[in-house]
Scaffold this active site. Structure first.
Site, PDB file in Angstrom:
ATOM      1  N   GLU A   1      -9.618   7.979  -0.093  1.00 11.00           N
ATOM      2  CA  GLU A   1     -10.864   7.205  -0.251  1.00 11.00           C
ATOM      3  C   GLU A   1     -11.669   7.677  -1.460  1.00 11.00           C
ATOM      4  OE1 GLU A   1     -11.816   4.479   0.611  1.00 11.00           O
ATOM      5  OE2 GLU A   1     -10.166   4.260   2.015  1.00 11.00           O
TER       6      GLU A   1
HETATM    7  C1  LIG Z   1      -1.975  10.669   3.340  1.00 10.62           C
HETATM    8  C2  LIG Z   1      -2.526   9.736   2.297  1.00 10.62           C
HETATM    9  C3  LIG Z   1      -2.992   8.486   2.684  1.00 10.62           C
HETATM   10  C4  LIG Z   1      -3.470   7.593   1.727  1.00 10.62           C
HETATM   11  N1  LIG Z   1      -3.844   6.328   2.100  1.00 10.62           N
HETATM   12  C5  LIG Z   1      -4.104   5.393   1.130  1.00 10.62           C
HETATM   13  C6  LIG Z   1      -4.279   4.013   1.473  1.00 10.62           C
HETATM   14  O1  LIG Z   1      -4.272   3.630   2.646  1.00 10.62           O
HETATM   15  N2  LIG Z   1      -4.463   3.124   0.465  1.00 10.62           N
HETATM   16  C7  LIG Z   1      -4.476   3.497  -0.846  1.00 10.62           C
HETATM   17  O2  LIG Z   1      -4.630   2.644  -1.700  1.00 10.62           O
HETATM   18  N3  LIG Z   1      -4.323   4.798  -1.203  1.00 10.62           N
HETATM   19  C8  LIG Z   1      -4.129   5.755  -0.250  1.00 10.62           C
HETATM   20  N4  LIG Z   1      -3.934   7.063  -0.593  1.00 10.62           N
HETATM   21  C9  LIG Z   1      -4.033   7.453  -1.991  1.00 10.62           C
HETATM   22  C10 LIG Z   1      -5.288   8.266  -2.279  1.00 10.62           C
HETATM   23  O3  LIG Z   1      -6.422   7.451  -2.223  1.00 10.62           O
HETATM   24  C11 LIG Z   1      -5.068   8.930  -3.674  1.00 10.62           C
HETATM   25  O4  LIG Z   1      -4.117   9.947  -3.475  1.00 10.62           O
HETATM   26  C12 LIG Z   1      -6.354   9.478  -4.237  1.00 10.62           C
HETATM   27  O5  LIG Z   1      -7.216   8.427  -4.605  1.00 10.62           O
HETATM   28  C13 LIG Z   1      -6.105  10.345  -5.483  1.00 10.62           C
HETATM   29  O6  LIG Z   1      -5.242   9.733  -6.387  1.00 10.62           O
HETATM   30  P1  LIG Z   1      -3.969  10.538  -6.924  1.00 10.62           P
HETATM   31  O7  LIG Z   1      -3.229  11.047  -5.751  1.00 10.62           O
HETATM   32  O8  LIG Z   1      -3.240   9.686  -7.881  1.00 10.62           O
HETATM   33  O9  LIG Z   1      -4.586  11.787  -7.658  1.00 10.62           O
HETATM   34  P2  LIG Z   1      -5.107  11.847  -9.241  1.00 10.62           P
HETATM   35  O10 LIG Z   1      -5.885  10.621  -9.476  1.00 10.62           O
HETATM   36  O11 LIG Z   1      -3.897  12.111 -10.042  1.00 10.62           O
HETATM   37  O12 LIG Z   1      -6.031  13.074  -9.154  1.00 10.62           O
HETATM   38  C14 LIG Z   1      -5.578  14.441  -9.239  1.00 10.62           C
HETATM   39  C15 LIG Z   1      -6.796  15.332  -9.415  1.00 10.62           C
HETATM   40  O13 LIG Z   1      -7.484  14.996 -10.634  1.00 10.62           O
HETATM   41  C16 LIG Z   1      -8.835  14.649 -10.379  1.00 10.62           C
HETATM   42  N5  LIG Z   1      -9.219  13.549 -11.260  1.00 10.62           N
HETATM   43  C17 LIG Z   1      -8.533  12.410 -11.512  1.00 10.62           C
HETATM   44  N6  LIG Z   1      -9.230  11.627 -12.347  1.00 10.62           N
HETATM   45  C18 LIG Z   1     -10.377  12.268 -12.636  1.00 10.62           C
HETATM   46  C19 LIG Z   1     -11.520  11.969 -13.427  1.00 10.62           C
HETATM   47  N7  LIG Z   1     -11.647  10.829 -14.084  1.00 10.62           N
HETATM   48  N8  LIG Z   1     -12.522  12.886 -13.484  1.00 10.62           N
HETATM   49  C20 LIG Z   1     -12.441  14.030 -12.789  1.00 10.62           C
HETATM   50  N9  LIG Z   1     -11.392  14.365 -12.024  1.00 10.62           N
HETATM   51  C21 LIG Z   1     -10.380  13.494 -11.931  1.00 10.62           C
HETATM   52  C22 LIG Z   1      -8.883  14.257  -8.910  1.00 10.62           C
HETATM   53  O14 LIG Z   1     -10.175  14.455  -8.351  1.00 10.62           O
HETATM   54  C23 LIG Z   1      -7.831  15.177  -8.302  1.00 10.62           C
HETATM   55  O15 LIG Z   1      -8.391  16.408  -7.994  1.00 10.62           O
HETATM   56  C24 LIG Z   1      -3.501   7.991   0.354  1.00 10.62           C
HETATM   57  C25 LIG Z   1      -3.055   9.258  -0.017  1.00 10.62           C
HETATM   58  C26 LIG Z   1      -2.557  10.119   0.926  1.00 10.62           C
HETATM   59  C27 LIG Z   1      -2.027  11.454   0.477  1.00 10.62           C
END
Ligand SMILES: Cc1cc2nc3c(=O)[nH]c(=O)nc-3n(C[C@H](O)[C@H](O)[C@H](O)COP(=O)(O)OP(=O)(O)OC[C@H]3O[C@@H](n4cnc5c(N)ncnc54)[C@H](O)[C@@H]3O)c2cc1C
Length: 591
Positions: free
Chosen positions: A439
């Protein structure tokens, strides 16, 4: 020991911390009475504690299994979902028009907390369905509402929320799932989504996916995203599920925690395109999705509260039973329960105070949403809408950060047994971890707070909020109750730290945005400590005024002010003085 719904604590915080009692008295919720509130809470607590909580361990052990595109939930989950659904719990705050009970969001929040305490993995599905109901009700066409809302409100069908793709996580604007106009008003979607919670399962006959995708001629980034409703089964003329749509689960993930919650990779459009129905306008999908995400963000915050409450209960019970060491004055042969040791008491009080603070912040956010929806005039509704917008990232990030801290302390209180699965403390620690990630990660919440919420109305929204906190500090000083110790002074300092740091950040947003962003996470914590401390103090003052079991509330409020809110000054220095050290720290990260 399993979860016990803390009805007295929840009820008091709801009524006097989040001021539900006052709102009922002024007629905001028609003829709703406090007795009805108590009856709803009591039944929600019973279902959570007696029906769902006993299955939490089962979900952790068996997980959600995947075979040939079919996801099977853990033993007993289907029956538990049926009990939950037939109780009408999906529709607590949903519009009466679609079969909901139209109760306040604050009551739905309290029910959600108890559901999350009973099982985070189980609660994930209903949580997203409730958020989808909000989005569809706010932005869907009449035809879509008629076809889907009643079944979602009744829980006969569940929903999923599909944003994430391999290259598009925090940066939602990078998503590539494509939607082509079919020429008949519908769309054909092709692409891949990852990490989709309850993307596939066996709990309901149909699953209603809310999917973000991009039209071929869409502008780049978030301005070119549209929201589509993509049912797993297309509907027959009579509204029953018919032909299978071209969307399927490819696999489920193996995860650190929430094993019972199926996290799916979804494939859309293998066989020509998944049929999708537009929600809202083309290229305006982010605004629609934000309705869903904002509600889901508050509910993920409540997930943090729920799991922290459970961990706190477990740790207190263990600390009363486990005997080790002696305390002054004991006979040499005796061993003391570990709760008697000051360091263990500190851990338990930290758990209790953080949990209570997160609870009152979340409920207060829900009350702001209620007032934004129900106040009589447009100006008042807009004012509360701004309050809710300001508080939502704080509710989400603080509550889920503290859930990680509290569940970790829960393991610590159990000593070696905490690391062993059978106590349950380890599962809570694992299950809590995700809430700070999904989220919108908590880092993204901090950025949202600093870059979008502080500038609301040129800083007037946050200034008004800080003004309210000063009012609480004044009431606390005026109470002169020695039981509060140093609380008034410490909270006063925290609020002034918040005020100065807010002004400092607002002064940098335009010209030095990176300097402001470097402090976003510590600023959010500072914000939460100031507001959490003040709201707990306000609740304790109400308890003293009403003569209602004030001792526990006063002790937790005092502990929070004297032991946790005092960190505000250090956080102020972290934001104001530490930013340049963050930005100029390349050397430390070179290897
Ligand atoms: C168990 C689980 C359930 C989920 N359920 C859903 C779902 O139902 N629907 C859905 O759509 N998604 C879902 N997700 C996805 C989840 O919302 C994303 O994993 C999350 O938004 C982070 O994206 P990412 O994993 O690509 O991490 P990244 O975006 O790659 O982030 C990695 C790190 O970098 C930081 N970061 C990234 N961009 C920036 C920035 N601009 N400024 C500062 N810091 C930054 C982040 O805070 C984080 O610490 C789920 C994930 C999991 C693991």
């Amino acid at each position: 020991m399993t979860y016990r719904a803390p009805l007295a604590e929840i009820g008091f915080t709801l009524k006097y911390g989040a001021a539900l009692a006052g709102a009922i008295e002024e007629g905001l919720f028609g003829d709703l009475s406090l007795d009805e509130v108590d009856a709803v809470l009591s039944e929600a607590g019973r279902v959570a504690a007696e029906v769902i909580a006993p299955l939490n361990r089962v979900g952790d052990k068996y997980g959600a299994s995947f075979k040939d595109g079919v996801v099977t939930t853990a033993p007993g989950w289907k029956e538990a979902y049926k009990t939950w659904r037939t109780g009408g719990w999906n529709g607590v705050a949903a519009p009466a028009e679609w079969g909901g009970q139209a109760l306040p969001q604050t009551i739905a929040a309290a029910c959600a907390e108890m559901l999350h305490s009973s099982s985070v993995a189980f609660a994930d599905g209903p949580m997203l369905t409730m958020a989808a109901i909000d989005a569809l009700d706010a932005h869907g066409s009449d035809a879509l509402k008629r076809a889907y809302l009643e079944k979602l409100v009744s829980g006969e069908w569940m929903a999923s929320m599909q944003l994430t793709e391999p290259q598009a996580g925090s940066d939602v604007g990078a998503l590539r799932t494509r939607a082509d106009r079919a020429g008949d008003g519908t769309y054909r979607l092709k692409g891949q989504k990852i990490f989709i919670t309850y993307g596939e399962h066996d709990l309901t006959d149909n699953i209603i996916h809310l999917v973000l995708a991009r039209l071929p001629d869409a502008p780049p980034g978030t301005r070119g995203i549209s929201l589509f409703l993509v049912p797993k089964f297309l509907l027959n003329g009579d509204g029953t599920p018919g032909a299978r749509n071209d969307i399927r689960a490819h696999s489920v993930e193996h995860k650190l925690g929430i094993h019972g919650s199926p996290t799916c990779t979804m494939i859309l459009g293998d066989s020509g395109g998944a049929i999708g129905f537009l929600i809202g306008q083309e290229n305006a999908g982010m605004a629609c999705m934000f309705t869903m995400m904002n509600r889901a963000r508050l509910h993920v915050g409540l997930q943090g509260v729920g799991v922290a409450e459970c961990a706190t209960q477990l740790a207190i019970a263990y600390a009363r039973e486990r005997k080790q060491g002696r305390i002054a004055g004991m006979k040499s042969a005796e061993m003391a329960p570990i709760i008697a040791h000051p360091d263990v008491r500190r851990m338990l009080l930290t758990m209790r105070a953080l949990t209570n603070a997160a609870r009152v912040i979340c409920y207060t956010t829900a009350m702001a949403i209620d007032r934004a929806e129900r106040s009589a005039d447009e100006t008042t509704r807009a004012k509360w809408h701004d309050q809710a917008s300001l508080l939502t990232p704080v509710a989400k990030a603080f509550s889920t950060d503290i859930a990680n801290e509290v569940t970790s302390l829960g393991v610590q209180v159990h000593g070696g047994m905490g690391y062993i699965e059978e106590t349950g403390a380890a599962q809570l620690f694992r299950d809590a971890r995700i809430a700070a990630i999904y989220e919108g990660t908590n880092g993204i919440q901090g950025i949202d707070l600093v870059t979008r919420k502080l500038p609301l109305k040129d800083g007037a929204v946050v200034a008004a909020h800080i003004g309210q906190l000063r009012g609480v500090v004044e009431s606390l000083s005026a109470s002169n109750d020695p039981g509060f110790g140093w609380s008034a002074v410490r909270l006063g300092d925290a609020v002034e730290s918040l005020s100065r740091t807010t002004a400092w950040l607002l002064g940098r947003l335009d010209k030095e945005p990176d300097t402001a962003l470097a402090g976003a996470t510590p600023y959010l914590r500072l914000f939460a400590l100031a507001i959490g401390g003040c709201l707990l103090a306000q609740e304790a003052l109400a308890a003293l005024r009403l003569g209602a079991d004030a001792a526990a509330r006063l002790a937790a409020a005092r502990f929070f002010a004297e032991n946790l809110a005092v960190q505000a000054g250090a956080l102020e220095r972290t934001v104001v003085e530490g930013a340049s050290g963050v930005l100029g720290a390349e050397a430390a990260l070179a290897s």
